[in-house]
Design a protein around this motif. Structure first.
Motif, PDB file in Angstrom:
ATOM      1  N   MET A 194       0.842  -1.196   0.000  1.00  0.00           N
ATOM      2  CA  MET A 194       0.000   0.000   0.000  1.00  0.00           C
ATOM      3  C   MET A 194       0.877   1.246   0.000  1.00  0.00           C
ATOM      4  N   ASP A 215      -8.557   4.106   3.021  1.00  0.00           N
ATOM      5  CA  ASP A 215      -7.926   2.788   3.101  1.00  0.00           C
ATOM      6  C   ASP A 215      -6.585   2.881   3.834  1.00  0.00           C
ATOM      7  N   ALA A 216      -5.819   3.926   3.533  1.00  0.00           N
ATOM      8  CA  ALA A 216      -4.545   4.120   4.228  1.00  0.00           C
ATOM      9  C   ALA A 216      -4.767   4.471   5.692  1.00  0.00           C
ATOM     10  N   SER A 219      -5.639   1.271   7.590  1.00  0.00           N
ATOM     11  CA  SER A 219      -4.438   0.441   7.695  1.00  0.00           C
ATOM     12  C   SER A 219      -3.471   1.022   8.719  1.00  0.00           C
TER      13      SER A 219
END
Length: 357
Positions: A194, A215-216, A219
């Motif tokens: 990623m 999404d980051a 995570s």
């Protein structure tokens, strides 16, 4: 500006400088600058007193056999000059924002620290935030329910948190929650493959929010949770016990009894008459704990492969990378100075007696 308004602005500035809190802050800032100079001297002296030869740690055995290569390496890094001259060169570099060049990465130490310091700040910041919320909350509950079952349970849990070695807890947490249960992500700050969010602050969680990378963000939070909780356990236990003691001391004061005798609601008595004076010593402990978290994350960062200051300091120390070691020492010292200054300001905000004195 009109002539009439000029004396008025000067009087306003003079009144601001005559404020006891303003004078106190000016003195503390001047003291902090002098202490920062002292930190540079201490880190330089201690670094150069470390046993070992940086030449042998950075050059191979073949290169050590060639006196010309050794002499050239010492000259390139300024090690052939007297120590006072080396220190003056170090100070001159600091005034120009130059912390030297790392002997391992061959990059400016300032660039290396710009990558590792935000990682440690994110980890330590999350840990101290969790510690303040849980530690202060548990301490208040334990004090209000003194000698009851919940008080005894919280005191035992806080004792466990203080007693358990952090490095052992980190190993157990990584093994159980990642390797066995697979409920937490692996090592590092973000999932492999990623792309990290565009760098603004260097904190992945904040940068992901600023760029809209959800999404980051998820995570980064997942990778941050386990090491932050492990790092926070000791501070939670410390703050729980300290907050309980401080709140119990304030609860015995006459003005608290008077507030209760007036029939004020318990919530008003707690937040207006108890917590404010009780938080003054708690702030001191929290400030010192935050500084300790920043400088004591080496083992936790090693277990979770967190690329922070702890890992950078460990690698620099094992290879006798003197510029990097001095850079880390300076950063940690300045962080402690800033934390102490912030704590002093919070004293004046929370306790009016500090502003008056």
């Amino acid at each position: 500006m009109s002539p009439a308004s000029a004396p008025s602005s000067r009087r306003t500035g003079n009144r601001a400088l005559r404020s006891p809190l303003a004078r106190f802050l000016v003195r503390r800032i001047v003291t902090a600058v002098l202490l920062a100079v002292g930190i540079t001297l201490v880190t330089f002296v201690l670094t150069n007193l470390v046993p070992g030869d940086p030449v042998s740690a950075n050059l191979g055995q073949r290169a050590l056999g060639d006196p010309a290569i050794v002499a050239q390496w010492r000259a390139d890094h300024g090690l052939d000059r007297p120590l006072p001259q080396q220190y003056l060169m170090h100070l001159e570099g600091l005034l120009h924002g130059d912390l030297g060049t790392s002997q391992q990465s061959h990059r400016p130490v300032l660039d290396d620290l710009a990558e590792s310091v935000p990682a440690t700040l994110e980890l330590a910041g999350a840990a101290i935030l969790v510690s303040l919320v849980l530690g202060v909350g548990f301490g208040v509950v334990a004090a209000l329910r003194r000698d009851r079952l919940s008080d005894h349970v919280l005191r035992v849990l806080s004792l466990v948190g203080i007693s358990v070695p952090t490095f052992w807890l980190a190993l157990v947490a990584f093994y159980v929650f990642f390797f066995r249960l697979q409920v937490t992500p692996g090592s590092g700050r973000i999932d492999p493959g990623m792309t990290p969010p565009p760098q603004v602050t260097g904190l992945y969680t904040v940068d992901a929010l600023l760029s809209g990378r959800w999404d980051a963000f998820s995570s980064a939070v997942g990778h941050l949770a386990a090491p932050a909780l492990v790092l926070a356990l000791y501070t939670i236990g410390l703050l729980t016990r300290f907050t309980r003691s401080a709140v119990l001391e304030v609860l015995g004061q006459d003005y608290v009894r008077a507030a209760r005798a007036k029939g004020l609601p318990g919530r008003v008595v707690l937040f207006r008459y108890v917590l404010r004076p009780a938080l003054v010593p708690v702030i001191t402990v929290a400030g010192l704990a935050f500084g300790s978290l920043l400088s004591g994350t080496v083992l936790v960062e090693a277990v979770f492969a967190w690329p922070g200051v702890g890992q950078y300091a460990y690698k620099s120390a094992t290879t006798l990378d003197l510029p990097a070691v001095m850079g880390v020492g300076l950063v940690v010292g300045v962080v402690y100075l800033v934390i102490n200054l912030v704590v002093d300001v919070l004293y004046g905000v929370i306790d009016p007696r500090v502003r008056v004195s």
